[in-house]
Design an enzyme around this catalytic site. Structure first.
Site, mmCIF file in Angstrom:
data_model
loop_
_atom_site.group_PDB
_atom_site.id
_atom_site.type_symbol
_atom_site.label_atom_id
_atom_site.label_comp_id
_atom_site.label_asym_id
_atom_site.label_seq_id
_atom_site.Cartn_x
_atom_site.Cartn_y
_atom_site.Cartn_z
ATOM 1 N N THR A 1 71.407 38.931 71.585
ATOM 2 C CA THR A 1 71.975 38.291 70.415
ATOM 3 C C THR A 1 73.231 37.690 71.008
ATOM 4 O OG1 THR A 1 71.169 40.017 68.938
ATOM 5 C CG2 THR A 1 73.129 38.876 68.245
ATOM 6 N N ASP B 1 69.214 42.879 62.346
ATOM 7 C CA ASP B 1 70.516 43.267 61.811
ATOM 8 C C ASP B 1 71.504 42.114 61.702
ATOM 9 O OD1 ASP B 1 72.638 43.508 64.402
ATOM 10 O OD2 ASP B 1 70.488 43.498 64.857
ATOM 11 N N GLY C 1 71.730 44.630 69.891
ATOM 12 C CA GLY C 1 70.902 45.744 70.317
ATOM 13 C C GLY C 1 69.641 45.803 69.489
#
Lengths: 324, 332
Positions: A183, A214, A234
């Site tokens: 990311t 997320d 992550g």
């Protein structure tokens, strides 16, 4: 006090043996983006502007899993998502399921500023993009041969996994020699203590079509308020259930922990190998903890400290520039 | 303390002039769903099963804004979303952009239990639904005449209907938070330019703690009337509309954007966990300190069998029951 900025290009199982031809371009990009961000802060751009411009730069680089260079869904397509939050007003914007928008983070900002909503996804987000006239491109712009290869490996590994191990419900296997989960993100604070955070991603390799991670979930991958700004990276599913970004701020506010303590606390309590984050506080502090093998990261503060790294400090990196 | 407990809601923000028969209808549905949940808990079902079961009931009933009876997008279609969280392990599942799935909360549960992910949306979620063989119907099933009328009015007023049942003291408050609300003055009993008598309820949710002390929460909604297609609100966002952990479970309702900005559900739990507040204290604090001008309500249970709720709107359809026999259904 003073300004501070931190950015990341993803936390994951980045092997120490990462060949130089894969390492150098990423480090160069981190350095370049850090310089851009620092220059903008020095020029008194708002932290919101700064995090957006840095993330745009990271999205445009094919080295990282966002924008160009996004990992692919199980169908071989890209579905990008991003989120931006202004710590001063707590206004935020998020997008998911983008397939043609060159800079997802900028669309997220437009959602925040030009709609009564916070979060737009898939067809609705793409339609909004066209309405707003943002830059779009054919999927070939985003898809790299590296990622086509990654997807192929992931699918093959999954087949092997089913053959030899107890069938886990489609767990995404790690492919040796490369960071599967990544990311990009940036957090910044100016000399007045105003904070902002931005995160952008292509998601998980071989993810199901429609899977949201997320990154666009306020409080999970992205958060900013008057205490700190956080961008996490992550395994999305772990970051969501641990509400990573919000928790760092909540620990500072409700438990009185310092930025470093709060961030370390959250990282420690998330399953190992799953999370990293960058965060800055209103006081200009920076922290970049992770519990994965490595995290592509960089930071700088007004008092002259700067750092670019991949693995935990002291391991294999000759790239620290204290007092640059 | 201890023992099981359950709370349900059918949306925060109620027309103070709501006709008595509508109030009674709402209370009846809440009472019935509460009964279903309480029976499950009494029989020793885990909290996560119970909240799913109860929200399914609420989705199926057209009285509240979820499943059948969902608010409509600006295109006149229904896009539903839901999330569920099991405090035991903090496992979660969420879905958005559903157009044919009869019970969104159950698909959210399947995302949690049968996919490697936590959140699926739009086409991907619909594909998953078919793969899983859940009950699907035509989008028209979810659309009620009442909501078609509501949408028309909202379009005429050219606004998103946030909480049109709350009397507007001044123009500023709502335009600040809504951004495009056209304020009108009419003895203070209008909002978003719509007469206050327009009635269309909101999100539904359920929180429960089972006899093992495990908490769970689930929330489901059709979202905002006249929303842009593709708009996602707080209900499917873990930490905003829904949250459950070892300490408590929370489900929120109201202005989605305000709930997201304040990560309301997670904040209640964080206040308990990190600041040591009790359940009702945490609920009150979160509503008072975190929402700014936002309008919202929430229900919560703790691992100790306590129930709590709060709202800064004119009412919230709600009910709760505890193992010691206490039961209550209320609107105001």
């Amino acid at each position: 006090m003073g300004w501070a900025i931190a950015l990341h290009g993803g936390a994951g199982d980045i092997p120490l043996s990462l060949p130089v031809e894969r390492r150098a371009p990423r480090e160069a990009t981190l350095r370049h983006c850090l310089e851009l961000g620092v220059a903008a802060l020095k020029a008194n751009r708002s932290p919101l502007d700064v995090v957006e411009l840095v993330v745009r730069e990271l999205e445009n680089s094919p080295c990282f899993n966002a924008g160009k260079g996004s990992v692919l869904t199980t169908n071989g397509t890209v579905e990008m998502e991003a989120c931006i939050m202004d710590g001063n007003t707590k206004k935020c914007g998020a997008v998911s399921g983008l397939s043609t928008v060159v800079n997802a983070i900028s669309l997220a900002r437009l959602v925040m500023e030009r709609t009564p909503h916070i979060y737009l996804a898939f067809d609705g987000a793409e339609a909004f993009a066209r309405e707003q006239g943002v830059e779009t491109a054919h999927s070939s712009h985003f898809i790299t041969t590296e990622n086509v290869e990654r997807l192929k490996n992931a699918k093959e590994a999954k087949r092997v996994q089913i053959d030899y191990t107890q069938p886990i419900k489609g767990a995404i296997p790690s492919t040796k020699g490369d960071s599967q989960i990544g990311t990009v993100g940036c957090v910044a604070v100016d000399g007045h203590g105003i904070l902002a955070s931005a995160t952008s991603t292509g998601g998980l390799v071989n993810k199901m079509v429609g899977r949201i991670g997320d990154t666009p979930i306020i409080g999970a991958g992205t958060y900013a308020n008057s205490y700190c700004a956080v961008s996490a990276t992550g395994k999305g599913e772990s970051i969501i259930q641990a509400t990573v970004a919000r928790d760092v701020a909540a620990l500072m506010e409700y438990k009185g922990l310092s930025l470093k303590e709060a961030a370390a606390y959250v990282i420690e309590r998330t399953p190992k190998g799953n999370v990293g984050l960058v965060a800055v506080s209103a006081n200009g502090e920076v922290t970049m903890p992770f519990n994965t093998t490595g995290m592509f990261r960089a930071c700088a503060t007004e008092d002259g400290y700067s750092e670019i790294g991949i693995w935990p400090s002291g391991i294999n990196d000759d790239l620290e520039y204290p007092n640059k | 303390m201890g023992g099981w407990a359950i709370a349900v809601h059918g949306g925060a923000g109620v027309d103070p002039k709501l006709p008595e028969e509508r109030q009674e209808e709402a209370r009846r549905v809440l009472r019935r769903c509460l009964g279903v949940g309480a029976a499950g808990l009494r029989a020793g079902r885990p909290a996560v099963d119970v909240v799913e079961m109860v929200v399914r009931e609420l989705e199926t009933d057209p009285v509240f804004n979820s499943g059948r009876g969902s608010a409509l997008t600006q295109e006149g279609t229904v896009e539903m979303e839901a999330s569920i969280m099991d405090g035991r392990g903090r496992r979660c599942g969420a879905v958005s952009g559903l157009t044919t799935v009869k019970n969104p909360v159950s698909l959210a549960r399947l995302v949690m239990d049968r996919s490697p992910h936590s959140y699926l949306a739009f086409h991907g979620a619909e594909d998953f639904a078919r793969e899983q063989g859940v009950e699907v119907v035509d989008n028209s099933y979810f659309i009620t005449d009442e909501n078609v009328r509501m949408l028309k009015l909202a379009k005429e007023a050219n606004s998103i209907v946030y909480d049109y049942r709350v009397p507007v003291p001044s123009a500023d408050t709502c335009s600040a938070s809504a951004g495009l609300v056209g304020a009108t003055t009419d003895g203070g009993m209008q909002m978003n330019g719509l007469p206050i008598s327009i009635y269309a309820p909101e999100t539904v949710g359920c929180v429960a703690v089972d006899s093992g002390g495990w908490c769970a929460a689930a929330t489901s909604t059709g979202g905002l009337m006249n929303k842009m297609s593709g708009r996602i609100g707080d209900s499917p966002l873990i930490g905003s509309g829904t949250y459950a952990c070892g300490a408590c479970a929370v489900s929120c309702t109201g202005e989605g954007e305000a709930i997201i900005r304040s990560t309301l559900a997670r904040d209640v739990a964080a206040l308990m966990e990190y600041k040591g507040l009790g359940l009702q204290e945490a609920v009150d604090y979160a509503l008072k300190e975190r929402l700014d001008e936002g309008k919202a309500g929430l229900i919560a249970v703790s691992r100790n069998g306590e129930v709590a709720n709060g709202f800064n709107t004119v009412g919230m359809f709600r009910g709760c029951a505890t193992e010691d026999g206490f039961m209550d259904v209320a609107i105001w």
